[in-house]
Scaffold this active site. Sequence first.
Site, PDB file in Angstrom:
ATOM      1  N   GLU A 290       0.636  -1.194  -0.201  1.00 52.07           N
ATOM      2  CA  GLU A 290      -0.070  -0.225  -0.071  1.00 52.07           C
ATOM      3  C   GLU A 290       0.896   1.297  -0.052  1.00 52.07           C
ATOM      4  OE1 GLU A 290      -1.936  -0.331   3.878  1.00 52.07           O
ATOM      5  OE2 GLU A 290      -3.429  -2.013   3.058  1.00 52.07           O
ATOM      6  N   PRO A 291       1.543   1.592  -0.912  1.00 56.68           N
ATOM      7  CA  PRO A 291       2.585   2.704  -1.076  1.00 56.68           C
ATOM      8  C   PRO A 291       1.768   3.855  -1.339  1.00 56.68           C
ATOM      9  CG  PRO A 291       2.927   1.641  -3.071  1.00 56.68           C
ATOM     10  CD  PRO A 291       1.905   0.703  -2.147  1.00 56.68           C
ATOM     11  N   GLY A 292       2.022   4.883  -0.838  1.00 60.48           N
ATOM     12  CA  GLY A 292       1.454   6.279  -1.085  1.00 60.48           C
ATOM     13  C   GLY A 292       2.571   7.289  -1.212  1.00 60.48           C
ATOM     14  N   ARG A 293       3.302   7.863  -0.238  1.00 67.29           N
ATOM     15  CA  ARG A 293       4.281   8.659  -0.600  1.00 67.29           C
ATOM     16  C   ARG A 293       5.259   8.489  -1.659  1.00 67.29           C
ATOM     17  NH1 ARG A 293       6.301  11.882   3.849  1.00 67.29           N
ATOM     18  NH2 ARG A 293       5.023  10.269   5.296  1.00 67.29           N
ATOM     19  N   ARG A 329       3.086  20.214   6.383  1.00 64.54           N
ATOM     20  CA  ARG A 329       4.101  19.341   6.834  1.00 64.54           C
ATOM     21  C   ARG A 329       5.103  19.835   7.545  1.00 64.54           C
ATOM     22  NH1 ARG A 329       6.926  16.091   4.651  1.00 64.54           N
ATOM     23  NH2 ARG A 329       6.559  14.316   5.770  1.00 64.54           N
ATOM     24  N   TYR A 333       5.224  18.706  11.241  1.00 67.66           N
ATOM     25  CA  TYR A 333       6.099  17.608  11.614  1.00 67.66           C
ATOM     26  C   TYR A 333       7.636  18.295  11.510  1.00 67.66           C
ATOM     27  CZ  TYR A 333       2.571  14.768   9.452  1.00 67.66           C
ATOM     28  OH  TYR A 333       1.220  14.445   9.307  1.00 67.66           O
ATOM     29  N   CYS A 359      -1.746  33.528  10.317  1.00 66.63           N
ATOM     30  CA  CYS A 359      -1.508  34.295  11.726  1.00 66.63           C
ATOM     31  C   CYS A 359      -1.107  33.304  12.711  1.00 66.63           C
ATOM     32  CB  CYS A 359      -2.736  34.998  12.111  1.00 66.63           C
ATOM     33  SG  CYS A 359      -3.226  36.038  10.827  1.00 66.63           S
ATOM     34  N   GLU A 360       0.212  32.579  12.534  1.00 66.30           N
ATOM     35  CA  GLU A 360       0.416  31.534  13.350  1.00 66.30           C
ATOM     36  C   GLU A 360       2.123  31.658  13.250  1.00 66.30           C
ATOM     37  OE1 GLU A 360      -1.010  28.717  15.138  1.00 66.30           O
ATOM     38  OE2 GLU A 360      -3.016  29.090  14.387  1.00 66.30           O
TER      39      GLU A 360
HETATM   40  N1  LLP Z   1      -1.358   2.125   4.574  1.00 71.00           N
HETATM   41  C1  LLP Z   1      -1.895   2.630   5.830  1.00 71.00           C
HETATM   42  C2  LLP Z   1      -2.567   1.664   6.536  1.00 71.00           C
HETATM   43  C3  LLP Z   1      -1.499   4.052   6.367  1.00 71.00           C
HETATM   44  O1  LLP Z   1      -1.868   4.295   7.480  1.00 71.00           O
HETATM   45  C4  LLP Z   1      -0.668   4.718   5.632  1.00 71.00           C
HETATM   46  C5  LLP Z   1      -0.316   5.960   5.668  1.00 71.00           C
HETATM   47  C6  LLP Z   1      -0.139   4.120   4.099  1.00 71.00           C
HETATM   48  C7  LLP Z   1      -0.430   2.892   3.620  1.00 71.00           C
HETATM   49  C8  LLP Z   1       0.661   4.982   3.345  1.00 71.00           C
HETATM   50  O2  LLP Z   1       2.175   5.034   3.774  1.00 71.00           O
HETATM   51  P1  LLP Z   1       3.022   5.870   2.863  1.00 71.00           P
HETATM   52  O3  LLP Z   1       3.665   4.991   1.930  1.00 71.00           O
HETATM   53  O4  LLP Z   1       2.587   6.993   2.373  1.00 71.00           O
HETATM   54  O5  LLP Z   1       4.259   6.285   3.841  1.00 71.00           O
HETATM   55  N2  LLP Z   1       0.794  13.035   6.631  1.00 71.00           N
HETATM   56  C9  LLP Z   1       1.866  12.199   7.144  1.00 71.00           C
HETATM   57  C10 LLP Z   1       1.963  10.901   6.463  1.00 71.00           C
HETATM   58  C11 LLP Z   1       0.938  10.035   7.213  1.00 71.00           C
HETATM   59  C12 LLP Z   1       0.798   8.574   7.024  1.00 71.00           C
HETATM   60  C13 LLP Z   1      -0.420   8.050   7.227  1.00 71.00           C
HETATM   61  N3  LLP Z   1      -0.682   6.515   7.003  1.00 71.00           N
HETATM   62  C14 LLP Z   1       3.166  13.060   6.438  1.00 71.00           C
HETATM   63  O6  LLP Z   1       3.003  14.128   5.546  1.00 71.00           O
HETATM   64  O7  LLP Z   1       4.285  12.404   6.736  1.00 71.00           O
END
Ligand code: LLP
Length: 432
Positions: A290-293, A329, A333, A359-360
């Site tokens: 499940e890649p996102g980033r 971000r 973070y 305004c922060e």
């Molecule tokens: N699967 C699950 C169950 C997740 O909770 C997440 C991300 C992913 C997959 C995808 O993860 P990735 O491959 O994108 O790392 N807002 C934060 C990141 C929060 C990630 C939440 N879960 C940031 O900007 O760094």
Amino acid sequence: MTSKTLPLPKLSGFSERNGIWYAEEIPLIDLAKEYGTPLYVYSKKALTESYEAYDKACMDSKGKRRARIHYAMKANSNLAVIDLFKQLGAGFDLVSGGELARALAIGADPKSLVFAGVGKSAPEIAAALKAGVKCINVESIAELHKINRVASDLNLRAPISLRVNPDVDAQTHPYISTGLKGNKFGIAYHEVLKTYREASRLPQIDVVGIDCHIGSQITTTAPYLDALDKVLDLVEHLKREGIVIHHLDLGGGLGISYSNETPPDITEFTNTLLNHVTERGFGHLDVVLEPGRSLVGNAGVLLTTVEYLKPGVEKNFCIVDAAMTELMRPALYEAHHGIVPAQTKQTKSIVYDVVGPVCESGDWLGRDRQLAVEEGDLLAILSAGAYGFVMASNYNTRPKPAEIMVDGKDAFVIRRRESIQELYSTESVLPK
Ligand code: LLP
């Protein structure tokens, strides 16, 4: 004042040529002129390349598929982005009824959807069951019972996985670490077997898989292998009890380079995990990633215009028209994003804090950056494709920016800029 001059990440969709930054074949300054700022710009080429790197690594030497990619659309859920991934063959990881609706809106096959999240509501569970998703990833015994009840009311069966909390330290920012026993996510390791036994007794539940996700922006493979071993031990145990697991969902979390991080590349990472699954004798399992980033992070930039240069007592401020409202971000973070002038200027280079108009004091985008800029110049904030637009807010009644996808010499508006009127169009004053 010293500058934190960190190296820029390697990018494939964005490049500098003779002092001018391009998105593929279009100068960023042209895009800003045409569509205004703040502006999100994505590269179709970069999105495609990162997906293809995963996809290739998912095939074994005989061309047999070892794993499937379910893009975690929380990273960037624009319809054009998810539609591109769908066309490339991706399924999706969803965490809300809203994301389910987006997946269905682009015609995703319900059987390519896994529904995750620690607090799914009954209507969300019902929508997922009615749509016929591949699997719901369950995060507590209470949720398991709720799914069983909702499925029973609908006279449907619910395919489920349990999300295991393996108590593994992903060594990432505490806000995006999810696999430690102190985190709210998943089912405690020592309770997983008991919960599977319970699941297999519930009348509407079909146990189909096992799931684990240990965090995000993870830059080494070691914590994945630790978590994988722990999950495979459970699969072995379950088999002895007659509970058969068909798929193994290893979550997402692979990090990207924002500057000097050196995560394993997508191919190396995927091969290491999948080879380990095979070596341990589980090659027959259907693996889900499940890649996102890592699919979208370095495929996007945020363009912003310098409004004012403000010399300060301790710091110089470069005040821009983007803010924590467009890219949260850094504020949330203390995340680092590379910042470059879209066009090199022969002007004095000074160390600035790049800040927004909100305004922060937490509204900053980059600290101590050496920049040669003047008022009106365009800056590109790099690595903004993941958790950028999706985390944007309307704080200070700021309209969300437009999003553009570049494909070679062509640019497409994939989300128009919000108007100010839209922001309060759902509100009403009390009757007079
Ligand atoms: N699967 C699950 C169950 C997740 O909770 C997440 C991300 C992913 C997959 C995808 O993860 P990735 O491959 O994108 O790392 N807002 C934060 C990141 C929060 C990630 C939440 N879960 C940031 O900007 O760094």
